[in-house]
Every structure is written in C-alpha cells, then in structure tokens.
Scaffold this motif. Structure first.
Motif, PDB file in Angstrom:
ATOM      1  N   TYR A   1       0.819  -1.206   0.000  1.00 49.45           N
ATOM      2  CA  TYR A   1       0.000   0.000   0.000  1.00 49.45           C
ATOM      3  C   TYR A   1       0.857   1.263   0.000  1.00 49.45           C
ATOM      4  N   ILE A   2       2.076   1.186   0.524  1.00 47.81           N
ATOM      5  CA  ILE A   2       2.949   2.365   0.573  1.00 47.81           C
ATOM      6  C   ILE A   2       3.294   2.810  -0.844  1.00 47.81           C
ATOM      7  N   ARG A   3       3.581   1.855  -1.727  1.00 44.64           N
ATOM      8  CA  ARG A   3       3.865   2.182  -3.124  1.00 44.64           C
ATOM      9  C   ARG A   3       2.607   2.658  -3.829  1.00 44.64           C
ATOM     10  N   GLU A   4       1.511   1.933  -3.642  1.00 45.67           N
ATOM     11  CA  GLU A   4       0.303   2.196  -4.411  1.00 45.67           C
ATOM     12  C   GLU A   4      -0.329   3.537  -4.054  1.00 45.67           C
ATOM     13  N   LEU A   5      -0.230   3.963  -2.803  1.00 47.59           N
ATOM     14  CA  LEU A   5      -0.833   5.230  -2.390  1.00 47.59           C
ATOM     15  C   LEU A   5       0.150   6.389  -2.476  1.00 47.59           C
ATOM     16  N   GLY A   6       1.394   6.117  -2.811  1.00 42.70           N
ATOM     17  CA  GLY A   6       2.349   7.196  -3.058  1.00 42.70           C
ATOM     18  C   GLY A   6       2.771   7.968  -1.829  1.00 42.70           C
ATOM     19  N   PHE A   7       2.988   7.292  -0.703  1.00 44.81           N
ATOM     20  CA  PHE A   7       3.452   7.990   0.489  1.00 44.81           C
ATOM     21  C   PHE A   7       4.891   8.459   0.289  1.00 44.81           C
ATOM     22  N   ASN A   8       5.191   9.615   0.868  1.00 46.59           N
ATOM     23  CA  ASN A   8       6.561  10.153   0.811  1.00 46.59           C
ATOM     24  C   ASN A   8       7.414   9.668   1.968  1.00 46.59           C
ATOM     25  N   PHE A   9       6.793   9.500   3.154  1.00 46.07           N
ATOM     26  CA  PHE A   9       7.532   9.086   4.342  1.00 46.07           C
ATOM     27  C   PHE A   9       6.731   8.025   5.088  1.00 46.07           C
TER      28      PHE A   9
END
Length: 635
Positions: A559-567
């Motif tokens: 989900y970190i990749r798919e939602l585009g989190f920066n940190f």
C-alpha cells in the motif's frame, strides 16, 4: 524529456528544410538548363547564318543577298542586321520587331577582306508567355514536390514520435514512476524495445509484490502466531512497551488474560481440528468486538491463553467489555467434555497513567487465578481502585469542555523535531494539548478519545492547521521550517473539512510544500477506499504525506507504493530497545528492503537512546524523532 523533444523538432525541421532545398535546387537547375539550351540553339542558328555568308562570298554564289537573306532574317525574328566590308555598307536589314531585350552578335568573316556582320536578335522567351497548359504542368510539379515533402515530413515525424515516446517512458522509469510507465505503454518505436520495456516492468511489478509478500511473511513469522494468525508473545511484549515510557503507562486502559481451561485435554480427546476450529471461532468473535476499540491489542500468550489490551478506556467501560467478552466466549459451541461450564476464565488488570508496565501481567495473572477459583466460567478485575479523574469525565462534560476550548481557542500546539543522520532538522511534528479552566494542559491521549466520541476532531484539527499556516509558518524566523500535522479519519471523511482544507491549500500554495500530513497505518488499512482520493488531493496540492505507526500490525507494505506515500514512521514498539532485539532489526531491514528503488524515506519515532539511534542508522533509517533529539516544545 524537454531536450529530447527539442532535438526531435530540430531533426524534423532540418530534414524538411533539406528536402525542400533539394527540390528547389532541382527545379532551379532544370530551369537554368532549359534557358541555356535555348541560348545554345540561338547561337547555333547564328553560326549557321555565318557559315552561309562565308560560303556565299567564297563560292561567288549567283544568288543575290537581297534574294535569300531577308527571308532568313525574318525567320530568325532579327531586330537588325548589318553587313559591312571595310567602311563600305554591303547589306542592311531592319526588322519590324521592337524589343528592349536584345542579344547582339558581331562576327568577322575571314577570307574576304574582313567582312563584318552585326546581328541583333531578341532574347529567348522575351516575347513568349506561358499558356495554361504550361502553367498547369508547372503547378502540378510544385504540388507533387510539396506533397512528397509533406508525406516525408509526416512519416519522419511519426517515426521520431515513437522514439520520443520511448524516451518519455524511459524518463518515467528513471524518475521511479514505474506504475505510470507500466500504465502508459504508448506507441514507442522500435516496437520490440517498447514490448521489452513493458515485459520488464510487468516482471518488476510482480517482483515488488513478491517482495511485499516475502516481507509480510518474515514479519508474520516474527510477530504472529502460526496457528491463529494473531500476535504472539513477542508481539504482546512489544506493544506493551510501546504503551509505556520511563515514567510508566502513557494512558489508562485494561489488560485481559483469557484462558481456556483443559484445552490440552480437549485436544487429546477431540483432535487438533476441533481445537483449531474452537480457537478460530473464538478469536473471530473477539475481533468483531475489538473493532470498536481503537488501538486495541490481541495476542496469543500461550497454548491456551489469549491476551487483550485496550488502551484509553474507563473502568466502567472495562467492566462492561469484560462481561461482553465472556458472553461471547460462552456462546461458542463446545464439544461434550467434563466441566464445560468451567472452560473460559477472564482476568483483567486495570491500569492508569503513570503505572509501571512490569507488574501488569502479574496482576492480570492474579485476576485470572481469582476468576478460576470461583468454580465456573467468569471474569475478575484485579484492581477497582482510583481511576484518573480527568479521564472519568462524562461525555456531556467532555463535549462542553471541548466546545468551550474551540470557541476560546484554548488548544496549545507543541513541536518536536525530526532529525536526520547528520543532525539537521528534517521537519517538526505538531502535537496538541488543551488548556482546562484551571490553566492545566490536558494531553491528547486524554481528550482525543472523547473528541472522537463527540465528533469534534474536524474542528480541532482545523484550528491546528490554521495555527500552523497562519502563525508558525508565517513567522519570518521559521521561513524555511517544515511541519507535519496528524489528521484523523473523521476529518478526512468530512466533506466540509476536506473542502476547506483544499481551498486553504490552494490559497496558500506557497506554504503547502512545507506541510506534511500524517495518517496512521491502521486508519489507512481500514479506510483505504475512502482516503485514497483525499490523499491524492493533498499530494496534488503540493504537500507530502506520511504514514505513521508502521509496524504496529502485520500487513503488506504494498500500500505504501500504491498510495504514493513520501515518508513512513516506524512505531515506537519497533524502535524501543531495537539494539537489543534482533527480531525488530530483521523487521526494519525487511521493510526498508521492500521499499528499494522508491523515494520513500523511513523515519523512526520514539528514539530514546544513542544505541537505538545508531542501530537505526545502520539499518538505513533516514531520520528519527523522540526524547533523544528533544522533547516537544510549546510554540
């Protein structure tokens, strides 16, 4: 990409200009050749006339010049003709044609006393006008040339456009935007290279998913019970440590121990499948109840014992929850065994803020033994002593208190630095406390649960954002400082709050890039479909987004990749004493490895010692936050 596009345009322009120049030179050469040919033809006629005159004088022709020369000059369209011998005029002719464009030919005829010939002829084409057939042929030729040039331009542009599409796709890959590059294959040429890129991107995406599954597998085997898929004993210990500090527990709550009496005997008599079915049904039923309890912890402490931790709950609510949990357990279908009514026992230990975490499990064990001594399935609470009076306020009093605080703007902000490995400050996280009528500051762990129950979180977080934008970020002394603000699910699902936030960020676009909005991992996993569009909006406004409390539960990191989190921020339960816990180091190393080739930075919260920070730096953590770097300071 801009350079590639410029080079493509220059190449196309150069090719088109070259082709047009070639066509122009070809037409000009053809025209000049034709003109020169007509001049050559005229000169040839003059040479023939000269030969005839020489023959006339050499052979003493009986024909008089007046007889044959005028018709020939007329046929030549001569303007004038003059033939002299010395100073004597032999023959003169004056034509009827008047032309300003003339060609003069003067010749000396040798062999006959230097006879001189002077002939004026009109220039070729001086009296000629292009007809419609000739104009049509010329126009068709020009159109044909223009058509071929245009066709070549379009073909060449299409071919180079394919190369440009490949360059654009390659730029996305180099920028780390792999998903965007995979979704836009385009019409890149050569097609073989484009198909190869598509296949490699697809295989890379599968590898990322496999890495995420492997990462989850590692963490699952480290922190999850293999049979029930809930937390194990190590998981429970980490979470209890996260709820406490050196000064004791951070918030009030309750710890339950649920034991299933004679589970070993049941396993011997009925088999493993019956026991697993009973465990799964009981755990599923308890999970349904715990969904209403924020930040609750559920783990398997031993073969026949489950542990439940519910923070931020009052004693009255803890008693009601214990009764509910026991009723759920008694509702489970049991095989026919002796003393079936003496199978489930629940012991609870209520703790308040400041209590030390070490005695908790012992107190819960004593409560469990007291419940077992009652002789039937039941529950027992270890300590019904003093409860934090501030936390015990009723909902009505809390609503009145918080609404007055909103009107009087009694919410006080604190900032805590997030420091990078070189000691520089990456950003400051905003924390909130509220001032009560006595002037004391009430911590967020006390008022936030009641604010959530009263539905006041959007109003509170709006004041926090306003204070950050209009006061902290407008201060000339903090002109370059970045801030992070925590947002709750109530705020992000409130249409009014999201609309206000979008309008405010548009108005203060120059400040939006200095804001980081934080959401919890648990919130993202439970409400992903509702939050995805809101998180995309925040990113498009220029702000960055961060997910914190990572590692509090075992989930896939895809989900970190798919939602585009920066940190991402590691939960304090993973960070605490990480220098002494190889399993937590394995978790962090696996997490950072799963984010390889992304721009996601990993931060750690709750760093309390030099040893913890050095271990985190070695593992690849970019920045840290906690008492080691400084406590929150009032702004």
């Amino acid at each position: 990409m801009q350079l590639t596009r410029m080079l493509t345009k220059k190449l196309i322009s150069f090719w088109m200009m070259s082709l047009a120049a070639v066509a122009f030179v070809f037409l000009l050469s053809a025209l000049m050749s034709f003109v020169q040919l007509t001049y050559r033809f005229q000169q040839q006629k003059v040479a023939e006339l000269e030969t005839m005159l020489v023959n006339h004088y050499q052979h003493q022709s009986s024909w008089d010049l007046d007889t044959w020369l005028p018709p020939m000059l007329l046929a030549y369209n001569a303007v004038s003709f003059r033939l002299t011998q010395g100073d004597e005029l032999v023959f003169e002719y004056q034509g009827n044609l008047g032309s300003d464009q003339r060609v003069l030919y003067e010749r000396t005829l040798y062999g006959n006393d230097a006879i001189q010939m002077r002939l004026e002829l009109p220039r070729p084409f001086s009296a000629h006008r292009l007809g419609w057939r000739e104009l049509m042929i010329l126009l068709v030729g020009i159109v044909a040339v223009a058509g071929f040039v245009r066709f070549g331009f379009l073909w060449f542009s299409a071919e180079l456009e394919g190369i440009e599409a490949l360059a654009q796709r390659s730029k996305l890959i180099l920028d780390g935007k792999l998903d965007e590059a995979a979704k836009t294959p385009g019409n890149g040429k050569p097609r073989l290279i484009n198909r190869a890129l598509s296949r490699l991107l697809a295989e890379l995406a599968d590898a990322h998913k496999e890495r995420a599954r492997f990462d989850k597998f590692i963490r699952s085997n480290t922190f999850l019970d293999p049979q029930t898929r809930i937390g194990n004993r190590l998981f429970l210990q980490n979470r209890l440590n996260a709820l406490s500090s050196d000064q004791g527990m951070l918030a009030p709550g309750v710890l339950y121990l649920l034991e299933m009496e004679d589970l070993d005997i049941l396993q011997q008599e009925a088999g493993d499948e019956v026991v697993l079915e009973l465990l799964h049904s009981t755990i599923n039923a308890i999970n349904l109840v715990l969904q209403t309890q924020a930040n609750s912890i559920f783990a398997r402490r031993s073969h026949n014992q489950l542990a439940i931790v519910v923070p931020q709950i009052s004693l009255v609510e803890a008693d009601a929850l214990a009764d509910k949990l026991l009723k759920i357990c008694l509702a489970q279908p049991l095989p026919k065994i002796e003393e079936a009514d003496n199978f489930f026992h629940l012991g609870g230990a209520y703790f308040k803020e400041g209590d030390m975490p070490e005695p908790l499990l012992d107190e819960a064990d004593m409560a469990l033994r007291a419940a077992q001594l009652q002789g039937a399935s039941g529950w027992f609470m270890y300590d019904k002593g003093a409860v934090d009076q501030e936390f015990a306020k009723g909902s009505v009093r809390w609503r009145s208190f918080l609404e007055n605080a909103l009107v009087n703007r009694n919410f006080v902000t604190f900032t805590q630095p997030v420091c990078e490995g070189d000691g520089s400050q990456h950003h400051h996280e905003i924390f909130t406390r509220v001032r009560d009528p006595m002037g004391s500051l009430v911590r967020a762990t006390l008022f936030i649960p009641m604010a959530v129950k009263c539905g006041l979180m959007p109003q509170i977080e709006r004041q926090v954002v306003e204070r950050t934008l209009f006061e902290l970020m407008s201060d000339t002394g903090n002109a370059t400082r970045h801030y992070s603000i925590n947002l709750s699910v109530d705020s992000l699902t409130s249409r009014a709050f999201v609309r206000w936030l979008q309008t405010t960020l548009l108005e203060y676009r120059h400040l939006a890039s200095r804001l980081v909005f934080e959401v919890t991992e648990d919130m993202v996993m439970k409400h992903r479909s509702q939050l995805e569009s809101k998180l995309n909006m925040l990113r498009k406004m220029g702000s960055r987004i961060c997910v914190d409390h990572v590692g509090q539960q075992v989930v896939s990191t895809q989900y970190i990749r798919e939602l585009g989190f920066n940190f991402i921020k590691l939960h304090r339960s993973v960070v605490r004493q990480i220098d002494l816990r190889p399993e937590n180091q394995l978790f962090v190393r696996s997490l950072i490895g799963s984010l390889y080739r992304t721009d996601v930075q990993v931060f750690a919260e709750g760093v309390g010692s030099f040893e913890e920070w050095q271990t985190l730096l070695i593992l690849g953590v970019s920045a840290g936050q906690g008492s080691y770097f400084g406590d929150p300071q009032q702004t």
